[in-house]
Design an enzyme around this catalytic site. Structure first.
Site, PDB file in Angstrom:
ATOM      1  N   GLY A 141      -3.412   4.541   7.704  1.00  0.00           N
ATOM      2  CA  GLY A 141      -2.012   4.771   8.076  1.00  0.00           C
ATOM      3  C   GLY A 141      -1.083   4.693   6.876  1.00  0.00           C
ATOM      4  CG  ASP A 142      -0.361   1.005   4.890  1.00  0.00           C
ATOM      5  OD1 ASP A 142       0.845   0.728   4.901  1.00  0.00           O
ATOM      6  OD2 ASP A 142      -1.217   0.331   5.474  1.00  0.00           O
ATOM      7  CB  SER A 143      -3.820   6.161   2.540  1.00  0.00           C
ATOM      8  OG  SER A 143      -4.292   4.929   2.030  1.00  0.00           O
ATOM      9  CB  ILE A 147      -0.980   0.008   1.197  1.00  0.00           C
ATOM     10  CG1 ILE A 147      -1.853  -1.256   1.136  1.00  0.00           C
ATOM     11  CG2 ILE A 147      -1.862   1.239   1.165  1.00  0.00           C
ATOM     12  CD1 ILE A 147      -2.738  -1.462   2.342  1.00  0.00           C
ATOM     13  CB  ALA A 165       1.043   6.869   0.254  1.00  0.00           C
TER      14      ALA A 165
END
Length: 404
Positions: A171-173, A21, A176
Site C-alpha cells: 500500500g505504501d509503495s 515508507i 509512493a
C-alpha cells in the site's frame, strides 16, 4: 548511444519531509534518477525505518536502499530556527514530498498554501492515509489500512479463510509510485507554464487507500452494473481460465497462465489432453469459466507427474506462459536477473560488501545510478547549511542550541 549517469532529474531539488515508507520511497526514486534530495530527520534517532527489520551495526539494511543518494539533515522542528531552515529549503526546492498527517505542516508554516503564497511555482506531493479532505483526513492511516479500505485485502487469500496481506508494504509503495507520477506531471506543467520562476505549481494529493483502489481493475463496474462482489479465490484469477498456481511432484509452486484461447489449446496438447483441446465448449474463455474446476484439476493432475524443471521445459517448448514462484534465493542466482544486472555490488563504510536491488525502470540514455548508500544521521548537516549561507560558527551554535 552514450549513457548519462547523472540522471534525467539532474538540477531538480527535492525536500523530503517524511518518515518510514510512502514519502521516503517516493523521494528515493527521484534521488535514484539524479534529483538532489535533502531528507530532514529528527536529531532524536532520525527516521524510524533506520531500526526496522534486519540491522547491521544498529542500522537497518533496508535503510541502505530506501535512502540511497539522499542527503540527511537533522532539524529539530520544535525549534523555531529548525522550522526556519526547513522553510528556506522548501522555497528553494522544485518538489516537496511530505507524509505527515494533514495539518502538521500548516502548524510549522510549511503548508502548501503558505508556501504557494510566497512561491506560486511550489510543487508539493502530500501522501497520507486518506487524503487532505474528507471526514477521515485527520485519522492515522498506514499502508495496511489503505490496503484494507482500498479493496486489496478483501480479495487476497482463500475463500474459507480470513484475508491475508501481501508480504511487503504494498500500500505504501503503490502510493509512493502515484506520488512520483504526480510529481513528474506537476513538474511538466510547471515547466510548460514558465518554469521555476514564473510557472504554476500545484499540490499532488495522494491517499494510500485511493492508490490501492486505483489498482482494483473492474471492481466498481462489476458491482454497479451486475451486482458482483469480487471475492477471495486463492491463487486463481476469477473469470480468466486457466490462470492459477499449481504444485509439482517435487513440491515446487508453479504459476501457469493458459488463459488465451490459442495458449489454452497449446497447453492441453502439451499435457497430452487431446480431449480438452478438441472440446468446443473450451475454445473461448467464457466457455472455460463454466468448467474452471475441471480444467484446474486436469492441470494439477499433470503437474503431479512433473518436476518443476520438467514442467517448465514442456511449457516453454509449447510457448505457454509459466513460471516458478521465486524466493530471494532463487532470484540471486537466476540467469534472467543476472543478465539484466538486477543486483548492484556495494560496500558499507567498514568495507563489508552488500548487494542492493538495481534501479528500475531502465532508461537507455539516462539510467538511474546509486551514488551512495543511505546516509548516517545528519551526515550532510554542514554541507546543506553552508549552501544556505550559514557560517561555520552559526552551525556550531545551532548544534549547541539543539536545533540540529
Amino acid at each position: 548511444m552514450s549513457k548519462n549517469t547523472s540522471g534525467p532529474l539532474k538540477g531538480i531539488k527535492v525536500l523530503e519531509l517524511g518518515t518510514l515508507i510512502a514519502g521516503p520511497f517516493c523521494a528515493r526514486m527521484l534521488a535514484e534518477f539524479g534529483a538532489e534530495v535533502i531528507k530532514i530527520e529528527s536529531p532524536d534517532g532520525g527516521d524510524p525505518i533506520r531500526k526496522w527489520r534486519v540491522l547491521k551495526d544498529g542500522t537497518s539494511l533496508w535503510w541502505s536502499v530506501q535512502s540511497r543518494n539522499k542527503k540527511s539533515l537533522t532539524l529539530n522542528m520544535k525549534h523555531a530556527q529548525g522550522r526556519e531552515i526547513a522553510r528556506k529549503l522548501a522555497l528553494e526546492a522544485d518538489i516537496i514530498i511530505e507524509n505527515y498527517r494533514p495539518g502538521v505542516l500548516e502548524k510549522w508554516d510549511l503548508g502548501y498554501q503558505q508556501l504557494k503564497a510566497v512561491d506560486p511555482s511550489t510543487i508539493m506531493v502530500r501522501l497520507s492515509g486518506f487524503g487532505q479532505t474528507g471526514p477521515m483526513k485527520d485519522l492515522p492511516g498506514f499502508g495496511a489500512i489503505g490496503e484494507s479500505m482500498g479493496g486489496l485485502r478483501y480479495v487476497s487469500g482463500h475463500a474459507d479463510r480470513p484475508p491475508v496481506r501481501v508480504g511487503v508494504s504494498i500500500g505504501d509503495s503503490v502510493a509512493a509510485l502515484h506520488g512520483v507520477i504526480g510529481a513528474m506531471m506537476a513538474l511538466r506543467h510547471r515547466d510548460a507554464t514558465g518554469g521555476k520562476l514564473k510557472g504554476e505549481g500545484q499540490m499532488v494529493d495522494v491517499a494510500l487507500y485511493e492508490s490501492v483502489f486505483n489498482l482494483m481493475e473492474s471492481l466498481v463496474p462489476e458491482f454497479d452494473h451486475a451486482g458482483v462482489v469480487r471475492e477471495r479465490t486463492g491463487g486463481s484469477l476469477p473469470g480468466i481460465v486457466p490462470s492459477n498456481t499449481y504444485t509439482t511432484k517435487d513440491g515446487e509452486n508453479i504459476v501457469i497462465a493458459g488463459n488465451g484461447d490459442a495458449i489454452f489449446k497449446r497447453l492441453v496438447l502439451a499435457m497430452g489432453r487431446i480431449d480438452l483441446a478438441g472440446n468446443p465448449e473450451l475454445e473461448r474463455n467464457d466457455g472455460r469459466v463454466k468448467h474452471t474446476q475441471m480444467i484446474d484439476d486436469a492441470i494439477q493432475a499433470w503437474c503431479d507427474t512433473q518436476t518443476i524443471a520438467s514442467a517448465l521445459e514442456v511449457l516453454k517448448a509449447a510457448d505457454v506462459p509459466a513460471g516458478k514462484i521465486y524466493s530471494v534465493r532463487d532470484m540471486m542466482s537466476d540467469p534472467q536477473f543476472l543478465a539484466r544486472e538486477m543486483f548492484e555490488q556495494h560496500q558499507f563504510a567498514d568495507g563489508t560488501p552488500v548487494k542492493l536491488p538495481a534501479i528500475s525502470p531502465k532508461l537507455s540514455a539516462t539510467p538511474g545510478h546509486t551514488k551512495w548508500l543511505g546516509p548516517t544521521l545528519g551526515q550532510h548537516n554542514d554541507e546543506v547549511l553552508l549552501s544556505l549561507g550559514y557560517s561555520p560558527d552559526a552551525i556550531a551554535a545551532m548544534k549547541q542550541d539543539g536545533v540540529l
